[in-house]
Design a protein around this motif. Structure first.
Motif, mmCIF file in Angstrom:
data_model
loop_
_atom_site.group_PDB
_atom_site.id
_atom_site.type_symbol
_atom_site.label_atom_id
_atom_site.label_comp_id
_atom_site.label_asym_id
_atom_site.label_seq_id
_atom_site.Cartn_x
_atom_site.Cartn_y
_atom_site.Cartn_z
ATOM 1 N N HIS A 58 20.494 -2.104 -42.694
ATOM 2 C CA HIS A 58 20.053 -0.730 -42.490
ATOM 3 C C HIS A 58 21.118 -0.031 -41.648
ATOM 4 N N LYS B 259 22.438 3.570 -39.840
ATOM 5 C CA LYS B 259 22.128 4.927 -39.403
ATOM 6 C C LYS B 259 23.374 5.506 -38.759
ATOM 7 N N ARG C 232 25.025 11.666 -38.144
ATOM 8 C CA ARG C 232 24.363 12.765 -38.844
ATOM 9 C C ARG C 232 23.919 12.299 -40.216
ATOM 10 N N GLY C 233 22.942 12.955 -40.731
ATOM 11 C CA GLY C 233 22.479 12.622 -42.065
ATOM 12 C C GLY C 233 21.378 11.570 -42.036
ATOM 13 N N SER C 234 20.919 11.235 -43.209
ATOM 14 C CA SER C 234 19.819 10.274 -43.301
ATOM 15 C C SER C 234 20.329 8.838 -43.240
ATOM 16 N N ALA C 235 19.418 7.927 -42.968
ATOM 17 C CA ALA C 235 19.754 6.507 -42.895
ATOM 18 C C ALA C 235 20.081 5.991 -44.299
ATOM 19 N N GLN C 236 20.907 4.976 -44.337
ATOM 20 C CA GLN C 236 21.270 4.355 -45.605
ATOM 21 C C GLN C 236 21.015 2.856 -45.525
ATOM 22 N N GLN D 82 20.028 5.445 -50.313
ATOM 23 C CA GLN D 82 19.369 6.215 -49.266
ATOM 24 C C GLN D 82 18.105 5.480 -48.828
ATOM 25 N N ALA D 83 17.811 5.517 -47.534
ATOM 26 C CA ALA D 83 16.589 4.883 -47.035
ATOM 27 C C ALA D 83 15.380 5.557 -47.683
ATOM 28 N N GLY D 84 14.388 4.773 -48.054
ATOM 29 C CA GLY D 84 13.185 5.291 -48.685
ATOM 30 C C GLY D 84 13.218 5.269 -50.200
ATOM 31 N N GLU D 85 14.371 4.964 -50.785
ATOM 32 C CA GLU D 85 14.474 4.874 -52.243
ATOM 33 C C GLU D 85 13.595 3.725 -52.739
#
Length: 185
Positions: free
Chosen positions: A27, A29, A32-36, A55-58
């Protein structure tokens, strides 16, 4: 469906029409931007290894795998022959399909046959196996305090690190997930 937050090592997912097993999961982070999420995959059929970032949440479709009890019978070259213990049908898996599992397979070993839509894609070993050390350097009394390890060859031909006090012909427990010494059997 399985999201990136539920992923873990060993899970098999469907991606781009292929089956992929997760080898590593990180994981990330950035400021800036969303976590990957950076994932290292192994193609179950082709055995190729690929690393991809999502992208996190995919979400991904989880592959539904069937597990049936099986027993190892014998090997001939790079082919390993197993028997389904419920139907007594024999099936062959190549060394490439087995991957690291081949280092822990011994005669009569009971394990699980893993299939996807009727096609055998591999085997799943028990987490712990009792194996005999066939060759290692001699141990010395009192070598337990430092936690130092030495190489040892197991009856299956695999080489692992064991404590200094262990001697040849000792039966030990081995974790098949990472090849680590657990203790004496």
């Amino acid at each position: 469906m399985i999201s990136t937050g539920e992923l873990k090592k060993g899970v098999v997912i469907e991606l781009e029409g292929e089956l992929w097993q997760i080898l590593e999961y990180h994981h990330i982070k950035v400021g800036r931007g969303s976590a990957q999420v950076r994932i290292k995959f192994r193609n179950v059929r082709k055995q190729s290894i690929v690393e991809k970032t999502f992208q996190a949440g995919e979400k991904f479709p989880r592959a539904t795998l069937e597990r049936r009890p099986a027993q190892f019978l014998f090997s001939e070259g790079d082919d390993y022959t197993f028997m389904d213990t419920e139907t007594y049908d024999q099936f062959v898996i190549t060394a490439e399909q087995l991957g690291d599992a081949k280092d822990y397979i011994k005669d009569g070993l009971e394990l699980d046959r893993v299939s996807y839509e009727g096609e055998t894609i591999g085997v799943e070993l028990p987490i712990n196996l009792d194996l005999r050390v066939t060759e290692t350097d001699p141990g010395f009394a009192g070598d337990t305090a430092t936690g130092t390890r030495k190489p040892a060859t197991l009856e299956t031909g695999a080489e692992i690190k064991v404590p200094l006090f262990l001697e040849s012909n000792t039966k030990i427990k081995v974790d098949t997930r990472d090849g680590s010494y657990i203790g004496r059997a």
